[in-house]
Write a protein that holds these residues in place. Structure first.
Motif, mmCIF file in Angstrom:
data_model
loop_
_atom_site.group_PDB
_atom_site.id
_atom_site.type_symbol
_atom_site.label_atom_id
_atom_site.label_comp_id
_atom_site.label_asym_id
_atom_site.label_seq_id
_atom_site.Cartn_x
_atom_site.Cartn_y
_atom_site.Cartn_z
ATOM 1 N N UNK A 16 0.894 -1.166 0.000
ATOM 2 C CA UNK A 16 0.000 0.000 0.000
ATOM 3 C C UNK A 16 0.932 1.216 0.000
ATOM 4 N N UNK A 17 1.225 1.806 -1.165
ATOM 5 C CA UNK A 17 2.341 2.757 -1.287
ATOM 6 C C UNK A 17 2.306 3.915 -0.289
ATOM 7 N N UNK A 18 1.127 4.433 -0.025
ATOM 8 C CA UNK A 18 0.990 5.584 0.868
ATOM 9 C C UNK A 18 1.526 5.277 2.271
ATOM 10 N N UNK A 19 1.490 4.004 2.648
ATOM 11 C CA UNK A 19 1.837 3.628 4.017
ATOM 12 C C UNK A 19 3.091 2.764 4.125
ATOM 13 N N UNK A 20 3.855 2.631 3.051
ATOM 14 C CA UNK A 20 4.986 1.692 3.095
ATOM 15 C C UNK A 20 6.288 2.352 3.554
ATOM 16 N N UNK A 58 -7.692 12.274 -7.226
ATOM 17 C CA UNK A 58 -8.107 13.210 -6.166
ATOM 18 C C UNK A 58 -8.105 12.573 -4.783
ATOM 19 N N UNK A 59 -7.926 11.257 -4.728
ATOM 20 C CA UNK A 59 -7.827 10.521 -3.463
ATOM 21 C C UNK A 59 -9.108 10.552 -2.639
ATOM 22 N N UNK A 60 -10.238 10.488 -3.297
ATOM 23 C CA UNK A 60 -11.487 10.366 -2.542
ATOM 24 C C UNK A 60 -11.646 8.958 -1.967
ATOM 25 N N UNK A 61 -10.981 7.991 -2.625
ATOM 26 C CA UNK A 61 -11.005 6.612 -2.114
ATOM 27 C C UNK A 61 -9.590 6.029 -2.163
ATOM 28 N N UNK A 62 -8.651 6.774 -1.594
ATOM 29 C CA UNK A 62 -7.263 6.311 -1.489
ATOM 30 C C UNK A 62 -6.701 5.765 -2.805
ATOM 31 N N UNK A 63 -6.931 6.511 -3.880
ATOM 32 C CA UNK A 63 -6.324 6.185 -5.161
ATOM 33 C C UNK A 63 -7.152 5.313 -6.070
ATOM 34 N N UNK A 64 -8.284 4.793 -5.571
ATOM 35 C CA UNK A 64 -9.145 3.976 -6.423
ATOM 36 C C UNK A 64 -10.136 4.830 -7.210
ATOM 37 N N UNK A 65 -9.877 6.116 -7.264
ATOM 38 C CA UNK A 65 -10.610 7.042 -8.126
ATOM 39 C C UNK A 65 -9.552 7.737 -8.992
ATOM 40 N N UNK A 66 -9.360 7.232 -10.193
ATOM 41 C CA UNK A 66 -8.215 7.619 -11.021
ATOM 42 C C UNK A 66 -8.620 8.714 -12.005
ATOM 43 N N UNK A 67 -7.861 9.804 -12.007
ATOM 44 C CA UNK A 67 -8.135 10.910 -12.924
ATOM 45 C C UNK A 67 -7.215 10.892 -14.144
ATOM 46 N N UNK A 68 -6.091 10.171 -14.071
ATOM 47 C CA UNK A 68 -5.191 10.026 -15.215
ATOM 48 C C UNK A 68 -4.430 8.709 -15.063
ATOM 49 N N UNK A 69 -4.758 7.750 -15.926
ATOM 50 C CA UNK A 69 -4.167 6.416 -15.823
ATOM 51 C C UNK A 69 -2.714 6.366 -16.280
ATOM 52 N N UNK A 70 -2.252 7.387 -16.965
ATOM 53 C CA UNK A 70 -0.891 7.355 -17.512
ATOM 54 C C UNK A 70 0.024 8.367 -16.836
ATOM 55 N N UNK A 71 -0.361 8.775 -15.621
ATOM 56 C CA UNK A 71 0.479 9.700 -14.840
ATOM 57 C C UNK A 71 0.593 9.168 -13.414
ATOM 58 N N UNK A 390 -10.553 8.075 12.044
ATOM 59 C CA UNK A 390 -10.687 7.287 10.821
ATOM 60 C C UNK A 390 -10.576 8.152 9.571
ATOM 61 N N UNK A 391 -9.992 7.567 8.517
ATOM 62 C CA UNK A 391 -9.863 8.210 7.213
ATOM 63 C C UNK A 391 -10.753 7.542 6.166
ATOM 64 N N UNK A 392 -11.040 6.274 6.361
ATOM 65 C CA UNK A 392 -11.692 5.455 5.358
ATOM 66 C C UNK A 392 -13.127 5.896 5.094
ATOM 67 N N UNK A 393 -13.416 6.152 3.813
ATOM 68 C CA UNK A 393 -14.733 6.642 3.404
ATOM 69 C C UNK A 393 -15.825 5.648 3.747
#
Length: 560
Positions: A16-20, A58-71, A390-393
């Motif tokens: 989980x990159x954010x927490x590694x 935008x990280x509304x769901x910890x990265x599972x909401x992708x705004x650009x798949x190639x960045x 808690x952070x989790x939506x």
């Protein structure tokens, strides 16, 4: 059955990159941090690293909401950092698995920004839009994250479907242009050298015709959509097309489909061993077991799972997929609480021994084992006590719905439920050492550390030859060396035993006997273990044959 596919030999480590590991002192884990820790992962012995989403979001769901798949998400680094990490992973003899999230995008993705403007632009049909029915939502579907699965957009005079958060609109896979856009982004990463994909909720991409109402429990505000959308009518067609146009064009690609609500019978089609669709499936039966009698509460509870139900869940998939498909073996991930807290005992007296027991029970089954970051040192649930921690939506929305809106549970009880089963339990920063911020960062982390990090960390684990880490290292090595462990068929023993999980594996005249005590009590069982040819591994320093001490697990081999 013989091991003809590389994925049958491999063990995956989930990051989980954010927490590694934070490398630039901003409190957020990043790609350079992962690269710094590759020697540790190589020492553990894993073959594949799976990264949760690292794309722009935008990280509304910890990265599972992708705004650009190639960045790359800027907090994680840039494309140069990714390429350096990929090369380093390969130089260390490991593979890199990307997270593919294509059931939905972010509402900030340019496709959706265009789609929501009107009904007659190039992206108008990239998402699932429906007219209001009697001035309301098109049907009774509820979101996985609570609330309605529909959001109204005045510019179109229509609702769009989001099975998850409103910021995660579902793509319209019926549109061939959508599918080609997805295949293009997959090729982008495979051409860079990525070794495959873990596919997020991939079995939800084919929606049922006409989007009928979903079954609705008494007292529930919305219908339970999973029974309708899982394994939709065109899922096989889409996966076969994806395989033909993308996956089959690359060598030695690993693919795993996350499939909530799938049955083993369905999964044999998606993960068939002829290679026409995916390599393996992530299924949820064992982690979705819930002792709740109240359907309104869903997964939210604080009770232990009944062992006979857990055994039957595993056995069902082990037997159904044998020789036909391939399973993923996991206890926990970024969406599940820590395994030693949920299925073992995180009391200091039993934490290490029960963590080893759980690892043994899982790694001796047929399938590809997944180790979630920190599992290999026995990290525990964080046991938060207030909602603002808690952070989790999903957790926050569930509290709002069940406590504030429906008055279905008291605030105190709901906090106990969150402490037991919230996804945030898995997302606290990795515990590297006993220094300030646990060696994760030189500054305050993005998310609070588990307070037990001075006692539970990799520095301590690596210094102790009896640690969970070295035990997992041995489990992984045993699998690499044994076709019996990798390929043997599965036989559940004593399915109604509420204390002991015992099973056999059979392959080419050899038998593996696995016995695990899931309790803090000493018990006795006779499976003929005294006649075994060898004890392959056990979590106590000696073997007392029929006696099973608290959380004891042992594996015997019988030869021809």
């Amino acid at each position: 059955m013989t091991a003809t596919h590389s994925f049958q030999d491999e063990v995956v480590y989930q990051i989980y990159p954010r927490s590694f590991q934070d490398s630039n002192s901003d409190g957020i884990g990043d790609l350079k941090g992962i690269q710094q820790r590759l020697p540790y992962l190589k020492k553990l012995g894993v073959d594949v690293l799976w990264l949760n989403p690292i794309y722009r979001s935008p990280d509304k769901d910890n990265g599972y909401d992708i705004s650009d798949y190639e960045a790359i998400q800027p907090a994680y680094g840039d494309m140069t950092d990714f390429e350096a990490l990929l090369n380093a992973v390969h130089d260390n003899g490991m593979k890199l698995l990307m997270d593919l999230v294509v059931n939905h995008t972010s509402d900030q993705h340019r496709w959706f920004q265009e789609s929501k403007k009107s009904k007659d632009n190039a992206f108008a049909d990239y998402y699932i839009w429906r007219d209001p029915v009697d001035g309301h939502e098109p049907n009774n579907w509820g979101s996985y994250f609570s609330g309605s699965a529909w959001t109204y957009v005045p510019a179109r005079g229509q609702y769009y479907l989001h099975l998850f958060a409103p910021g995660q609109p579902d793509l319209n896979w019926e549109n061939p242009e959508v599918r080609q856009s997805v295949y293009s982004l997959m090729k982008f990463w495979l051409d860079k050298g990525a070794n495959g994909f873990r596919m997020d909720v991939i079995n939800l991409i084919s929606k049922p015709a006409d989007l009928p109402d979903a079954p609705q429990a008494a007292g529930a505000e919305y219908g339970n959509v999973e029974s309708l959308v899982a394994d939709g009518p065109k899922l096989n067609d889409y996966l076969q097309e994806m395989n033909r146009e993308v996956l089959s064009q690359y060598t030695d690609i690993l693919t795993v489909g996350e499939m909530p609500g799938s049955t083993p019978e369905d999964a044999t089609h998606y993960t068939n061993l002829d290679g026409s669709e995916l390599n393996m499936v992530f299924q949820f039966q064992h982690v979705n077991l819930s002792p709740n009698p109240d359907a309104r509460l869903g997964k939210w509870n604080d009770q232990p799972v009944k062992l006979p139900e857990l055994k039957q869940a595993f056995a069902r998939w082990q037997v159904a997929l044998d020789g036909k498909g391939w399973n993923s073996l996991y206890w926990n991930n970024h969406d599940q609480p820590r395994t030693v807290s949920r299925f073992g005992n995180d009391n200091p007296q039993y934490r290490v021994i029960s963590a080893k027991m759980l690892g043994t029970t899982l790694h001796m089954m047929q399938g590809t084992p997944y180790v979630y970051e920190g599992e290999e040192i026995g990290m525990t649930n964080v046991h938060y006590s207030t909602l603002d921690q808690y952070e989790d939506l999903e957790s926050i929305n569930a509290y709002q719905a069940l406590v504030n809106d429906e008055k279905a549970v008291t605030p105190e009880k709901m906090l106990k439920y969150l402490s037991h089963i919230s996804r945030d339990n898995a997302r606290t920063p990795m515990q590297w050492d006993d220094s300030t911020n646990a060696g994760f960062s030189t500054v305050k982390p993005w998310f609070a550390l588990n307070s037990n990090y001075p006692q539970i960390n990799t520095k301590q684990a690596l210094a102790d030859q009896d640690s969970v880490f070295y035990y997992y290292q041995k489990l992984i090595a045993l699998r690499h060396d044994s076709d019996l462990i990798k390929l043997g068929d599965f036989e559940l023993l004593d399915p109604d035993d509420g204390d002991v999980f015992a099973y056999k594996r059979h392959y080419n005249g050899q038998t593996l006997l696995v016995i695990s005590n899931f309790t803090a009590n000493e018990v006795s069982r006779d499976y003929g273990q005294e006649h075994a040819d060898s004890l392959l591994i056990g979590n106590y320093p000696d073997d007392q044959a029929r006696v099973l001490r608290p959380y004891e697990s042992k594996v015997y081999q019988f030869n021809n």
